[in-house]
Design an enzyme around this catalytic site. Sequence first.
Site, PDB file in Angstrom:
ATOM      1  N   ALA A  12       0.873  -1.175   0.000  1.00 37.24           N
ATOM      2  CA  ALA A  12       0.000   0.000   0.000  1.00 37.24           C
ATOM      3  C   ALA A  12       0.909   1.223   0.000  1.00 37.24           C
ATOM      4  O   ALA A  12       2.078   1.142   0.416  1.00 37.24           O
ATOM      5  CB  ALA A  12      -0.882  -0.013   1.240  1.00 37.24           C
ATOM      6  N   GLY A  39       0.715  -4.927   1.002  1.00 37.11           N
ATOM      7  CA  GLY A  39      -0.487  -5.009   0.168  1.00 37.11           C
ATOM      8  C   GLY A  39      -0.228  -5.691  -1.173  1.00 37.11           C
ATOM      9  O   GLY A  39      -1.153  -6.249  -1.772  1.00 37.11           O
ATOM     10  N   GLU A  64      -0.448  -9.276  -0.441  1.00 33.14           N
ATOM     11  CA  GLU A  64      -1.866  -9.550  -0.147  1.00 33.14           C
ATOM     12  C   GLU A  64      -2.677  -9.634  -1.447  1.00 33.14           C
ATOM     13  O   GLU A  64      -3.588 -10.456  -1.570  1.00 33.14           O
ATOM     14  CB  GLU A  64      -2.415  -8.459   0.782  1.00 33.14           C
ATOM     15  CG  GLU A  64      -1.719  -8.485   2.136  1.00 33.14           C
ATOM     16  CD  GLU A  64      -2.184  -7.380   3.066  1.00 33.14           C
ATOM     17  OE1 GLU A  64      -1.768  -6.224   2.858  1.00 33.14           O
ATOM     18  OE2 GLU A  64      -2.957  -7.656   3.983  1.00 33.14           O
ATOM     19  N   GLU A 100       4.617  -4.968   7.256  1.00 38.49           N
ATOM     20  CA  GLU A 100       3.826  -3.907   7.891  1.00 38.49           C
ATOM     21  C   GLU A 100       4.271  -3.583   9.310  1.00 38.49           C
ATOM     22  O   GLU A 100       4.258  -2.426   9.731  1.00 38.49           O
ATOM     23  CB  GLU A 100       2.334  -4.273   7.895  1.00 38.49           C
ATOM     24  CG  GLU A 100       1.637  -4.081   6.551  1.00 38.49           C
ATOM     25  CD  GLU A 100       1.683  -5.302   5.655  1.00 38.49           C
ATOM     26  OE1 GLU A 100       2.538  -6.183   5.880  1.00 38.49           O
ATOM     27  OE2 GLU A 100       0.877  -5.378   4.712  1.00 38.49           O
TER      28      GLU A 100
HETATM   29  N1  CO8 Z   1       4.539   3.212  -0.910  1.00 41.03           N
HETATM   30  C1  CO8 Z   1       4.886   4.362  -1.478  1.00 41.03           C
HETATM   31  N2  CO8 Z   1       6.015   4.527  -2.184  1.00 41.03           N
HETATM   32  C2  CO8 Z   1       6.838   3.474  -2.294  1.00 41.03           C
HETATM   33  C3  CO8 Z   1       6.546   2.231  -1.717  1.00 41.03           C
HETATM   34  C4  CO8 Z   1       5.312   2.118  -1.005  1.00 41.03           C
HETATM   35  N3  CO8 Z   1       4.904   0.957  -0.457  1.00 41.03           N
HETATM   36  N4  CO8 Z   1       7.542   1.377  -1.983  1.00 41.03           N
HETATM   37  C5  CO8 Z   1       8.433   2.071  -2.706  1.00 41.03           C
HETATM   38  N5  CO8 Z   1       8.014   3.343  -2.898  1.00 41.03           N
HETATM   39  C6  CO8 Z   1       8.693   4.425  -3.606  1.00 41.03           C
HETATM   40  C7  CO8 Z   1       9.859   4.988  -2.796  1.00 41.03           C
HETATM   41  O1  CO8 Z   1       9.406   5.891  -1.832  1.00 41.03           O
HETATM   42  C8  CO8 Z   1      10.681   5.611  -3.885  1.00 41.03           C
HETATM   43  O2  CO8 Z   1      10.083   6.835  -4.257  1.00 41.03           O
HETATM   44  P1  CO8 Z   1      10.996   8.196  -4.313  1.00 41.03           P
HETATM   45  O3  CO8 Z   1      11.968   7.913  -5.435  1.00 41.03           O
HETATM   46  O4  CO8 Z   1       9.993   9.250  -4.639  1.00 41.03           O
HETATM   47  O5  CO8 Z   1      11.654   8.309  -2.994  1.00 41.03           O
HETATM   48  C9  CO8 Z   1      10.497   4.665  -5.061  1.00 41.03           C
HETATM   49  O6  CO8 Z   1       9.297   3.919  -4.786  1.00 41.03           O
HETATM   50  C10 CO8 Z   1      11.637   3.697  -5.217  1.00 41.03           C
HETATM   51  O7  CO8 Z   1      11.807   3.030  -3.976  1.00 41.03           O
HETATM   52  P2  CO8 Z   1      13.224   2.892  -3.242  1.00 41.03           P
HETATM   53  O8  CO8 Z   1      14.091   4.051  -3.559  1.00 41.03           O
HETATM   54  O9  CO8 Z   1      12.972   2.612  -1.790  1.00 41.03           O
HETATM   55  O10 CO8 Z   1      13.790   1.595  -3.994  1.00 41.03           O
HETATM   56  P3  CO8 Z   1      14.784   0.497  -3.397  1.00 41.03           P
HETATM   57  O11 CO8 Z   1      15.134  -0.360  -4.555  1.00 41.03           O
HETATM   58  O12 CO8 Z   1      15.874   1.111  -2.629  1.00 41.03           O
HETATM   59  O13 CO8 Z   1      13.889  -0.339  -2.360  1.00 41.03           O
HETATM   60  C11 CO8 Z   1      11.925  -1.534  -1.606  1.00 41.03           C
HETATM   61  C12 CO8 Z   1      12.792  -1.084  -2.809  1.00 41.03           C
HETATM   62  C13 CO8 Z   1      12.697  -2.549  -0.783  1.00 41.03           C
HETATM   63  C14 CO8 Z   1      10.667  -2.160  -2.196  1.00 41.03           C
HETATM   64  C15 CO8 Z   1      11.580  -0.314  -0.721  1.00 41.03           C
HETATM   65  O14 CO8 Z   1      11.045   0.702  -1.568  1.00 41.03           O
HETATM   66  C16 CO8 Z   1      10.577  -0.606   0.355  1.00 41.03           C
HETATM   67  O15 CO8 Z   1      10.921  -1.146   1.384  1.00 41.03           O
HETATM   68  N6  CO8 Z   1       9.306  -0.207   0.125  1.00 41.03           N
HETATM   69  C17 CO8 Z   1       8.259  -0.333   1.114  1.00 41.03           C
HETATM   70  C18 CO8 Z   1       7.804  -1.763   1.289  1.00 41.03           C
HETATM   71  C19 CO8 Z   1       6.758  -1.859   2.364  1.00 41.03           C
HETATM   72  O16 CO8 Z   1       6.991  -1.617   3.524  1.00 41.03           O
HETATM   73  N7  CO8 Z   1       5.516  -2.256   1.956  1.00 41.03           N
HETATM   74  C20 CO8 Z   1       4.406  -2.396   2.880  1.00 41.03           C
HETATM   75  C21 CO8 Z   1       3.619  -1.137   2.884  1.00 41.03           C
HETATM   76  S1  CO8 Z   1       2.333  -1.159   4.113  1.00 41.03           S
HETATM   77  C22 CO8 Z   1       1.111  -2.078   3.381  1.00 41.03           C
HETATM   78  O17 CO8 Z   1       1.251  -2.576   2.298  1.00 41.03           O
HETATM   79  C23 CO8 Z   1      -0.146  -2.234   4.162  1.00 41.03           C
HETATM   80  C24 CO8 Z   1      -1.250  -2.913   3.355  1.00 41.03           C
HETATM   81  C25 CO8 Z   1      -2.589  -2.797   4.046  1.00 41.03           C
HETATM   82  C26 CO8 Z   1      -3.091  -1.372   3.998  1.00 41.03           C
HETATM   83  C27 CO8 Z   1      -4.393  -1.235   4.735  1.00 41.03           C
HETATM   84  C28 CO8 Z   1      -4.976   0.127   4.587  1.00 41.03           C
HETATM   85  C29 CO8 Z   1      -4.925   0.999   5.780  1.00 41.03           C
END
Ligand code: CO8
Length: 272
Positions: free
Chosen positions: A78, A123, A126, A146
């Site tokens: 998400a 997400g 999921e 999460e």
């Molecule tokens: N949300 C928003 N932006 C994201 C997300 C995300 N989940 N993942 C990556 N991005 C963005 C980064 O912010 C970045 O943007 P910017 O260049 O503007 O800073 C761009 O994508 C590239 O990402 P990275 O620079 O971080 O790329 P890396 O190769 O270094 O890392 C990863 C890749 C490992 C995937 C890293 O981006 C990461 O850890 N992302 C988050 C993963 C995460 O924690 N996902 C779980 C999110 S919570 C969730 O899914 C809850 C679901 C249920 C929701 C219920 C509703 C309330």
Amino acid sequence: MLNVESLCSRLSSLKWLKAEATCGGLAIRLTVNRPEAMNALNPEVIAELATAFAAIKDSNARCMILTGAGEKAFVAGADIKAMTTMTAAQADEFARAGQKAFRLMEQLSCATIAAVNGFALGGGLELALGCDMILATETAKLGLPEVSLGLIPGFGGTQRLARSVGLNRAREMVFSGNFYKAAEAREMGLVNQVYPVETFQAEVEKLATTICQRGPLAIRMAKQAILDGWDAPLDVGMSIEAKHFSELFHSKDQKEGTLAFVQKRAPQFIGE
Ligand code: CO8
């Protein structure tokens, strides 16, 4: 009922999803197209997924391949940025919208394949868990991180993961928030098959094509029997199976499939 070409043109106005016909026009490839944010799911993307799944429900697509744009991610979760300012009421609305969309997808009558071509996190995993099968590249990483954000899975992960890999594995994945390599995910039964990046798309198409060539009503009935019966008492499940099995004997495809075997030729299924 929409054919796959018309379905794709109906979905062509969507901003965050790309819809393409594949497998000779029998299947749809749906791509979450937000590579600059690792295909993260914000409320707009969730709304578009719901629109797409509702349209697929009204179509004669035999299979849906769901994947992510770019080379890095299937869907990295998400949208974390969108969640930084959410109130509890908005979070509840967002979680329920995602759950509803994924449930709609899970209940589609066609087969669904998550083609996990990179990170499938939070997400994103999921979403994949709502599909019938998960195929992944060797470089894919999967997890429910999460808790690292002070959250828990909210799009069905606490429920579907345990059903997929068992309680203890699910607890380990959810409580640690760790990322798992595709091979590890396959070992625990979360991922069906793992392929090298170079051959991945071809392998996904191959499986989808095979499914599209089978009796479409049979796939539909089999899917329904598995979905309705898997958490029911065994006798209830058996009864569901017998009902769907016998229903197929009203179809032209059942006659064609069995006759083609006897006549030693390939069946021509028409979905009737
Ligand atoms: N949300 C928003 N932006 C994201 C997300 C995300 N989940 N993942 C990556 N991005 C963005 C980064 O912010 C970045 O943007 P910017 O260049 O503007 O800073 C761009 O994508 C590239 O990402 P990275 O620079 O971080 O790329 P890396 O190769 O270094 O890392 C990863 C890749 C490992 C995937 C890293 O981006 C990461 O850890 N992302 C988050 C993963 C995460 O924690 N996902 C779980 C999110 S919570 C969730 O899914 C809850 C679901 C249920 C929701 C219920 C509703 C309330």
